[in-house]
Design an enzyme around this catalytic site. Structure first.
Site, short mmCIF file in Angstrom:
data_model
loop_
_atom_site.label_atom_id
_atom_site.label_comp_id
_atom_site.label_asym_id
_atom_site.label_seq_id
_atom_site.Cartn_x
_atom_site.Cartn_y
_atom_site.Cartn_z
N GLU A 1 0.84 -1.19 0.00
CA GLU A 1 0.00 0.00 0.00
C GLU A 1 0.88 1.24 0.00
O GLU A 1 0.42 2.34 0.28
CB GLU A 1 -0.99 0.00 1.17
CG GLU A 1 -0.39 -0.06 2.53
CD GLU A 1 -1.44 0.04 3.63
OE1 GLU A 1 -2.20 1.02 3.63
OE2 GLU A 1 -1.49 -0.87 4.47
N CYS B 1 -3.60 -3.04 4.38
CA CYS B 1 -2.71 -4.06 4.95
C CYS B 1 -3.18 -5.49 4.66
O CYS B 1 -2.49 -6.45 5.00
CB CYS B 1 -2.59 -3.88 6.46
SG CYS B 1 -2.09 -2.23 6.94
N HIS C 1 -2.87 -9.20 12.47
CA HIS C 1 -2.21 -8.02 11.87
C HIS C 1 -1.71 -7.13 13.01
O HIS C 1 -2.43 -6.89 13.99
CB HIS C 1 -3.22 -7.26 10.99
CG HIS C 1 -2.70 -5.91 10.57
ND1 HIS C 1 -1.52 -5.76 9.89
CD2 HIS C 1 -3.19 -4.66 10.79
CE1 HIS C 1 -1.32 -4.47 9.67
NE2 HIS C 1 -2.30 -3.77 10.22
N1 CAA Z 1 2.85 4.63 30.40
C1 CAA Z 1 2.23 3.49 29.96
N2 CAA Z 1 1.16 3.52 29.09
C2 CAA Z 1 0.75 4.73 28.64
C3 CAA Z 1 1.35 5.93 29.05
C4 CAA Z 1 2.45 5.86 29.97
N3 CAA Z 1 3.07 6.95 30.38
N4 CAA Z 1 0.71 6.95 28.43
C5 CAA Z 1 -0.25 6.40 27.66
N5 CAA Z 1 -0.23 5.06 27.80
C6 CAA Z 1 -1.08 4.08 27.11
C7 CAA Z 1 -2.54 4.48 26.96
O1 CAA Z 1 -3.28 4.18 28.13
C8 CAA Z 1 -2.95 3.66 25.77
O2 CAA Z 1 -3.15 2.32 26.14
P1 CAA Z 1 -4.59 1.62 25.89
O3 CAA Z 1 -4.87 1.75 24.41
O4 CAA Z 1 -4.39 0.21 26.32
O5 CAA Z 1 -5.56 2.40 26.72
C9 CAA Z 1 -1.68 3.64 24.88
O6 CAA Z 1 -0.61 4.01 25.76
C10 CAA Z 1 -1.71 4.63 23.72
O7 CAA Z 1 -2.04 5.89 24.26
P2 CAA Z 1 -3.10 6.81 23.52
O8 CAA Z 1 -4.33 6.02 23.21
O9 CAA Z 1 -3.24 8.07 24.27
O10 CAA Z 1 -2.27 7.05 22.16
P3 CAA Z 1 -2.56 8.04 21.00
O11 CAA Z 1 -3.98 8.39 20.90
O12 CAA Z 1 -1.60 9.16 21.10
O13 CAA Z 1 -2.14 7.14 19.73
C11 CAA Z 1 -2.96 5.54 18.16
C12 CAA Z 1 -2.52 5.80 19.59
C13 CAA Z 1 -4.31 6.21 17.91
C14 CAA Z 1 -3.09 4.04 17.94
C15 CAA Z 1 -1.90 6.12 17.19
O14 CAA Z 1 -0.64 5.53 17.41
C16 CAA Z 1 -2.26 5.94 15.72
O15 CAA Z 1 -3.03 6.70 15.15
N6 CAA Z 1 -1.66 4.92 15.05
C17 CAA Z 1 -1.89 4.66 13.62
C18 CAA Z 1 -3.22 3.98 13.37
C19 CAA Z 1 -3.21 2.53 13.74
O16 CAA Z 1 -2.17 1.91 13.92
N7 CAA Z 1 -4.41 1.94 13.84
C20 CAA Z 1 -4.55 0.53 14.16
C21 CAA Z 1 -5.78 -0.07 13.54
S1 CAA Z 1 -5.83 0.26 11.78
C22 CAA Z 1 -4.79 -0.94 11.11
O17 CAA Z 1 -4.52 -1.92 11.73
C23 CAA Z 1 -4.22 -0.70 9.75
C24 CAA Z 1 -2.82 -0.20 9.88
O18 CAA Z 1 -1.89 -0.99 9.87
C25 CAA Z 1 -2.60 1.22 10.03
#
Ligand code: CAA
Length: 399
Positions: free
Chosen positions: A84, A116, A238
């Site tokens: 992709e 993916c 995945h």
């Molecule tokens: N110590 C330990 N853990 C901590 C922490 C700390 N100091 N601070 C935060 N965390 C934890 C949070 O509690 C959270 O855990 P949970 O999900 O278990 O609650 C985790 O760290 C992540 O924190 P946030 O949710 O606040 O993170 P974020 O919103 O900044 O970003 C995300 C997370 C949205 C996944 C981001 O990384 C993102 O957009 N990623 C790309 C999209 C993606 O990967 N999507 C997955 C599904 S789509 C797919 O699978 C296709 C693909 O390949 C893209």
């Protein structure tokens, strides 16, 4: 006399990643984030970063190279390239790989796309072909560079790698069952319009859709085969970031009764299935198969004849849950040492080197020749563009 039933599936599996990586500590320090958000919250340690001489073609050729050296290339009827992060709207990246590997002209080449998921679509079509043509083989290569905009939540989930798999009859590694569960739905969780270099991602929503699609594909598989969680030794999902597969297991456990000790066993097995993904990051089409390699190579328990469930998710979305059985002598056909040494020989980048690599990547679409002559030689090199034609070379002393 009883004849052994013919099986079809993955005969060889090999991955290749970039020569450089950045530890997520660097990103955390720069952004003032607690690094445990990445190490524990996302369960990611490092991300692979491509240099200006690497792209999906060079990664893919490197992944296929080990397999090509060991098998009869004259039997390869197709090279299916899943990505992709493609480099051309028309010409398959696989055509370049076909030439770099010296595959026969009698081999069919094409590119597959559905986020993916597409390597799984290619795998299912390949197994059907091999069932009809059991003497022939198909090379599938899933190759992706997961790049997001800098200073976004998704930035910590970047990575890059290719996984090559040879599909054959009576495979050494994994026999794939023909029944599987599918699910498709038109959603906007992650997409990349033609005019953009990085995808648009609705991160939290994408995680919800991933889990909903897991549930739907599992139900679809159950409708067809009546399987239960207890039928499986383990699962590979995945891996957009490693924590996601533990969320996936939780969703699966919510669908039918599973004892606490079985949950604990499946979770600790999943630790083995993310070893490589934690140090490479997302690699989109390749990431499920990187996780499969990780499980096969890092699990000390003998997995011969064990049954696995595999969940493939592609944003947008299409998903599939399929099942497979590990081969009796699978350990004799893995590239465990080669994979470990390729990870150990990578060079670490600091934050400012990373930003130069990240921002330089877009320039490579049009650069006339590679500017970064200080980079170490690699087996396959992207040498830039001339007359809008991409140029690649093979370093014969390294392949
Ligand atoms: N110590 C330990 N853990 C901590 C922490 C700390 N100091 N601070 C935060 N965390 C934890 C949070 O509690 C959270 O855990 P949970 O999900 O278990 O609650 C985790 O760290 C992540 O924190 P946030 O949710 O606040 O993170 P974020 O919103 O900044 O970003 C995300 C997370 C949205 C996944 C981001 O990384 C993102 O957009 N990623 C790309 C999209 C993606 O990967 N999507 C997955 C599904 S789509 C797919 O699978 C296709 C693909 O390949 C893209």
């Amino acid at each position: 006399m009883t004849t052994k039933k013919q099986t079809v599936g993955i005969d060889r599996l090999s991955f290749n990643t970039t020569a450089h990586y950045m530890d997520l500590q660097e990103l955390a320090t720069q952004s003032g984030t607690d690094v445990n958000k990445y190490y524990q919250g996302l369960r990611q340690r490092k991300m692979a970063i491509p240099s200006m001489i690497e792209d999906v073609v060079t990664l893919a050729a490197g992944a296929c190279q080990r397999i090509v050296k060991e098998v009869d290339v004259e039997k390869i009827d197709m090279l299916l390239f899943a990505t992709e992060s493609g480099i051309d709207q028309s010409k398959s990246a696989g055509i370049y790989v076909h030439r770099l590997l010296g595959l026969p002209n009698t081999c069919r080449v094409l590119e597959f796309k559905q986020a993916c998921y597409s390597a799984t679509g290619a795998l299912q079509l390949a197994t059907n072909y091999v069932r009809q043509n059991p003497g022939r083989t198909i090379m599938i290569v899933a190759s992706d560079i997961a790049r997001y905009k800098r200073n976004t939540a998704a930035e910590a989930t970047q990575g890059a790698a290719a996984v090559a798999m040879l599909v054959s009859a009576n495979p050494k590694l994994l026999s794939i069952d023909s029944a599987s569960g599918f699910y498709s739905n038109d959603v906007m969780d992650f997409w990349r319009p033609n005019h953009m270099h990085e995808p648009i991602v609705d991160g939290k929503y994408s995680c919800e859709v991933y889990l909903d699609a897991l549930e739907e594909t599992w139900k679809s598989l159950k409708d067809k085969t009546n399987v239960k969680i207890s039928d499986f030794y383990g699962f590979c999902f995945h891996v957009p970031f490693s924590k996601m597969i533990f969320k996936g297991l939780e969703r699966l456990f919510s669908l039918e009764p599973v004892t606490w000790s079985e949950r604990a066993r499946l979770n600790s097995l999943a630790d083995k299935a993310i070893e490589y993904n934690q140090d490479i990051g997302n690699c989109y089409t390749a990431s499920l198969y990187l996780s499969l390699i990780s499980l096969l190579e890092n699990n000390p328990e003998n997995m011969a004849a064990k049954r696995l469930g595999l969940y493939s998710y592609g944003s947008g979305c299409t998903a599939e849950f399929f099942t497979a059985t590990v081969g009796d002598n699978y350990r004799n056909y893995l590239y465990t040492d080669e994979h470990a040494s390729s990870l150990a020989s990578r060079t670490a980048l600091n934050y400012s080197q990373y930003t130069a690599f990240h921002d330089g990547f877009v320039k490579t679409q049009t650069m006339s020749s590679s500017e970064n002559v200080a980079l170490p030689p690699s087996s396959y090199t992207f040498n830039g563009v001339s007359d809008d034609k991409r140029l690649y070379s093979v370093n014969d002393s390294l392949v």
